[in-house]
Enzyme design. Structure first.
Site, PDB file in Angstrom:
ATOM      1  N   ASP A  78       9.932  20.257  18.236  1.00 33.68           N
ATOM      2  CA  ASP A  78       8.782  21.631  18.812  1.00 33.68           C
ATOM      3  C   ASP A  78       8.001  20.371  18.741  1.00 33.68           C
ATOM      4  O   ASP A  78       7.526  19.716  18.108  1.00 33.68           O
ATOM      5  CB  ASP A  78       8.721  22.687  17.447  1.00 33.68           C
ATOM      6  CG  ASP A  78       7.217  23.525  17.926  1.00 33.68           C
ATOM      7  OD1 ASP A  78       7.783  24.305  18.967  1.00 33.68           O
ATOM      8  OD2 ASP A  78       6.379  23.021  17.646  1.00 33.68           O
ATOM      9  N   GLU A 133      11.850  19.460  22.669  1.00 35.67           N
ATOM     10  CA  GLU A 133      10.835  19.849  23.436  1.00 35.67           C
ATOM     11  C   GLU A 133       9.529  19.576  24.655  1.00 35.67           C
ATOM     12  O   GLU A 133       8.664  19.100  23.627  1.00 35.67           O
ATOM     13  CB  GLU A 133      10.470  21.549  22.702  1.00 35.67           C
ATOM     14  CG  GLU A 133      10.082  22.555  23.729  1.00 35.67           C
ATOM     15  CD  GLU A 133       8.536  22.633  23.194  1.00 35.67           C
ATOM     16  OE1 GLU A 133       8.123  24.182  23.578  1.00 35.67           O
ATOM     17  OE2 GLU A 133       7.904  22.132  22.298  1.00 35.67           O
TER      18      GLU A 133
HETATM   19  C1  LM2 Z   1       5.919  25.839  20.990  1.00 39.05           C
HETATM   20  N1  LM2 Z   1       6.537  24.589  21.287  1.00 39.05           N
HETATM   21  O1  LM2 Z   1       5.606  22.926  21.878  1.00 39.05           O
HETATM   22  C2  LM2 Z   1       6.128  26.749  20.505  1.00 39.05           C
HETATM   23  O2  LM2 Z   1       7.463  26.682  20.590  1.00 39.05           O
HETATM   24  C3  LM2 Z   1       5.087  27.857  20.012  1.00 39.05           C
HETATM   25  O3  LM2 Z   1       6.525  28.820  20.762  1.00 39.05           O
HETATM   26  C4  LM2 Z   1       4.708  27.090  19.870  1.00 39.05           C
HETATM   27  O4  LM2 Z   1       3.368  27.718  20.289  1.00 39.05           O
HETATM   28  C5  LM2 Z   1       3.764  26.088  19.710  1.00 39.05           C
HETATM   29  N2  LM2 Z   1       4.535  24.640  20.039  1.00 39.05           N
HETATM   30  C6  LM2 Z   1       3.399  25.464  18.527  1.00 39.05           C
HETATM   31  O5  LM2 Z   1       4.392  25.308  17.352  1.00 39.05           O
HETATM   32  C7  LM2 Z   1       3.597  28.889  19.076  1.00 39.05           C
HETATM   33  C8  LM2 Z   1       2.199  30.752  20.486  1.00 39.05           C
HETATM   34  C9  LM2 Z   1       0.989  30.280  19.898  1.00 39.05           C
HETATM   35  C10 LM2 Z   1       0.780  30.424  18.527  1.00 39.05           C
HETATM   36  C11 LM2 Z   1       1.104  29.075  17.653  1.00 39.05           C
HETATM   37  C12 LM2 Z   1       1.701  28.995  16.193  1.00 39.05           C
HETATM   38  O6  LM2 Z   1       3.592  30.585  21.075  1.00 39.05           O
HETATM   39  O7  LM2 Z   1       0.384  31.376  20.743  1.00 39.05           O
HETATM   40  O8  LM2 Z   1      -0.376  30.333  18.292  1.00 39.05           O
HETATM   41  O9  LM2 Z   1       2.581  29.691  18.671  1.00 39.05           O
HETATM   42  O10 LM2 Z   1       1.349  30.137  15.260  1.00 39.05           O
HETATM   43  C13 LM2 Z   1      -1.332  30.771  17.118  1.00 39.05           C
HETATM   44  C14 LM2 Z   1      -2.541  31.972  18.183  1.00 39.05           C
HETATM   45  C15 LM2 Z   1      -3.580  31.653  19.085  1.00 39.05           C
HETATM   46  C16 LM2 Z   1      -4.362  30.509  17.426  1.00 39.05           C
HETATM   47  C17 LM2 Z   1      -2.753  29.577  17.132  1.00 39.05           C
HETATM   48  C18 LM2 Z   1      -3.707  29.049  15.225  1.00 39.05           C
HETATM   49  O11 LM2 Z   1      -1.913  32.755  19.058  1.00 39.05           O
HETATM   50  O12 LM2 Z   1      -4.561  32.105  19.581  1.00 39.05           O
HETATM   51  O13 LM2 Z   1      -4.887  29.805  17.957  1.00 39.05           O
HETATM   52  O14 LM2 Z   1      -1.602  30.702  16.208  1.00 39.05           O
HETATM   53  O15 LM2 Z   1      -4.411  30.065  14.790  1.00 39.05           O
HETATM   54  C19 LM2 Z   1      -6.306  29.208  17.665  1.00 39.05           C
END
Ligand code: LM2
Ligand code: CA
Length: 455
Positions: free
Chosen positions: A182, A208
């Site tokens: 990832d 990725e």
């Molecule tokens: C990836 N690939 O490089 C994953 O495929 C993707 O799904 C992940 O993001 C990202 N990288 C980190 O592994 C997802 C999602 C984000 C989410 C993160 C962490 O797309 O929106 O972020 O997982 O859970 C969330 C909140 C964001 C916040 C963060 C930290 O949406 O607003 O940032 O958690 O608390 C302050």
């Protein structure tokens, strides 16, 4: 058991996004093995932050095998049962970061101030954030600052590499055969090389790397350490199927500036871009119904890359990761097509497309390409198979040349050959004595025949 066991080497894997370990094990036995899927990508199996949104899985707290997917015993059972069914397990592996801020993990661990069960503050890069403009021109910040606030591991450190390698080697000892790294773009390629040197054997690793061609960090940097996701494939296929002409696709792949086929992991959509996250774009998803069938049929029939089929749950268009989101689970006992689970991998055009790819792998070239200069196409895979897609409102009626043996074949997108090869549960297609087919493909339909589904 299903009839028509795949006759050839498996060529396609599926992402069973957010499926629990008992559900994955059952699907390997009941469907994926018999239908010839090579492997399943599972959601991250390690301890993550509490909460019921899907993205909590991308915030690691420790490498204990305890997650929303299940516990260690269930994970081991899944790997073994899938292996018996001929299906490998690929683990989504978070090598770049740990959870943001402070809180609790689902196995009871606590974290905060960059202190985790297995890491302490000196194991992390500084606390800067990656800004949108950094992606285009600031390699240092992309790799050394924090992705959406997630604590950025100092992946050049020996201790961090050893800890990650121990986790990966533990999974390999259980029988895991592959790893999705990832956020690989956020880890320097040299750090990944050092990490790989500490990993036992040579598992399948795919990185990725979101790269549409405008990045400070280029996807090609990762080619020497494994396969790499080709995000251009997803966006260009979506763009072509939505707004373009399928006739353009005759040289899809390297001819479009994509990485070498033998390095590319390809997909119509993935768990991020289907909901407007990482890499987004005008991609096609299960919500597009028949258009999604046709795009997958193209991907699975066309000889480029290692395809990943997406298997989703319906998020009802909710793309808000920060706020309240659709809970992902119905506490196990997953039933395909019931409740929110879409099970695209079972759709007959997609499962049939996998069967076509498996049985044409020995003829890795496009032959006898035909198109009407618009949205009707047909091509062969030498003497192994032939296909046609009609993405128009009018029927496709044309006579096309093939390299296949004359006879009657089962359209594997719509039916299956019986065990005794005497009947087809769906449409039958005839190859004439001179090798031609008089195509008659209905609007928004497709056909695919191969040498091992001959009546
Ligand atoms: C990836 N690939 O490089 C994953 O495929 C993707 O799904 C992940 O993001 C990202 N990288 C980190 O592994 C997802 C999602 C984000 C989410 C993160 C962490 O797309 O929106 O972020 O997982 O859970 C969330 C909140 C964001 C916040 C963060 C930290 O949406 O607003 O940032 O958690 O608390 C302050
Ligand atoms: Ca990093």
């Amino acid at each position: 058991l299903l009839p028509n066991l795949a006759a050839a080497a498996p060529t396609t894997f599926v992402h069973l996004f957010e499926w629990s370990w008992p559900d994955v094990a059952q699907e390997c036995e009941q469907f994926l093995g018999p239908k010839g899927y090579a492997a399943v990508q599972v959601s991250p199996p390690n301890e993550h932050i509490t909460g019921n949104q899907w993205w909590t899985r991308y915030q690691p707290v420790s490498y204990q095998l305890q997650s929303r997917g299940g516990n260690r015993t269930q994970f081991v059972d899944m790997v073994n049962r899938c292996k018996s069914a001929g299906v490998d397990i690929y683990v989504d592996t978070l090598i770049n970061h740990m959870a943001a801020g402070s809180g609790n993990g689902v196995a009871g661990s606590t974290f905060g101030n960059k202190q985790y069960p297995i890491y302490s503050p000196q194991d992390f890069h500084e606390s800067c954030s990656i800004n949108p403009e950094d992606y285009g021109n600031n390699r240092y910040r992309v790799q050394n600052c924090e992705l959406v606030g997630l604590a950025d591991l100092n992946t050049s450190s020996n201790y961090v590499q050893n800890t990650l390698a121990a986790y990966i080697n533990d999974l390999q000892a259980i029988g895991v055969k592959g790893f999705r790294f990832d956020a690989a773009k956020h880890v320097a390629a040299g750090d990944i090389q050092s990490l790989m040197a500490k990993i036992n054997g040579s598992p399948l690793v795919f990185h990725e790397v979101i790269d549409q061609g405008t990045e400070a960090v280029d996807a090609s940097e990762y080619l020497s350490t494994g396969l790499v996701t080709e995000f251009k494939y997803s966006t260009q296929l979506g763009n072509t199927f939505r707004n373009g002409s399928l006739a353009w696709l005759s040289n899809f792949g390297e001819g479009w500036g994509f990485m070498p086929s033998s390095s590319a992991v390809v997909f119509v959509d993935n768990h991020d871009n289907q909901r407007g996250h990482g890499g987004a774009g005008n991609v096609i998803t299960f919500e597009d119904g028949r258009l999604y069938d046709l795009a997958n049929v193209f991907m699975l029939a066309y000889p480029y890359g290692y395809p990943k089929v997406m298997s989703s749950y319906d998020f009802h268009g909710d793309t808000d990761a920060g706020g309240p989101s659709v809970p992902v689970h119905n506490s196990g006992n997953l039933e395909c097509f019931a409740s929110n689970w879409k099970c695209e991998h079972r759709w007959s055009y997609i499962a049939g497309g996998v069967d076509f790819r498996n049985n044409t792998a020995d003829n890795w070239a496009v032959t006898n390409w035909w198109d009407n200069t618009n949205n009707q196409i047909s091509f062969g895979r030498g003497s192994s198979g032939h296909m046609a897609i009609n993405k128009e409102d009018a029927a496709l009626n044309a006579t096309v040349q093939t390299d296949m043996a004359p006879g009657q074949y089962c359209n594997v997108l719509k039916g299956e050959l019986s065990g005794d090869a005497k009947s087809c549960s769906g449409e039958v297609i005839t190859v004439n004595s001179n090798g031609t087919i008089d195509l008659n493909v209905a609007p928004w339909d497709a056909m695919a025949i191969h040498k091992n589904a001959k009546l």
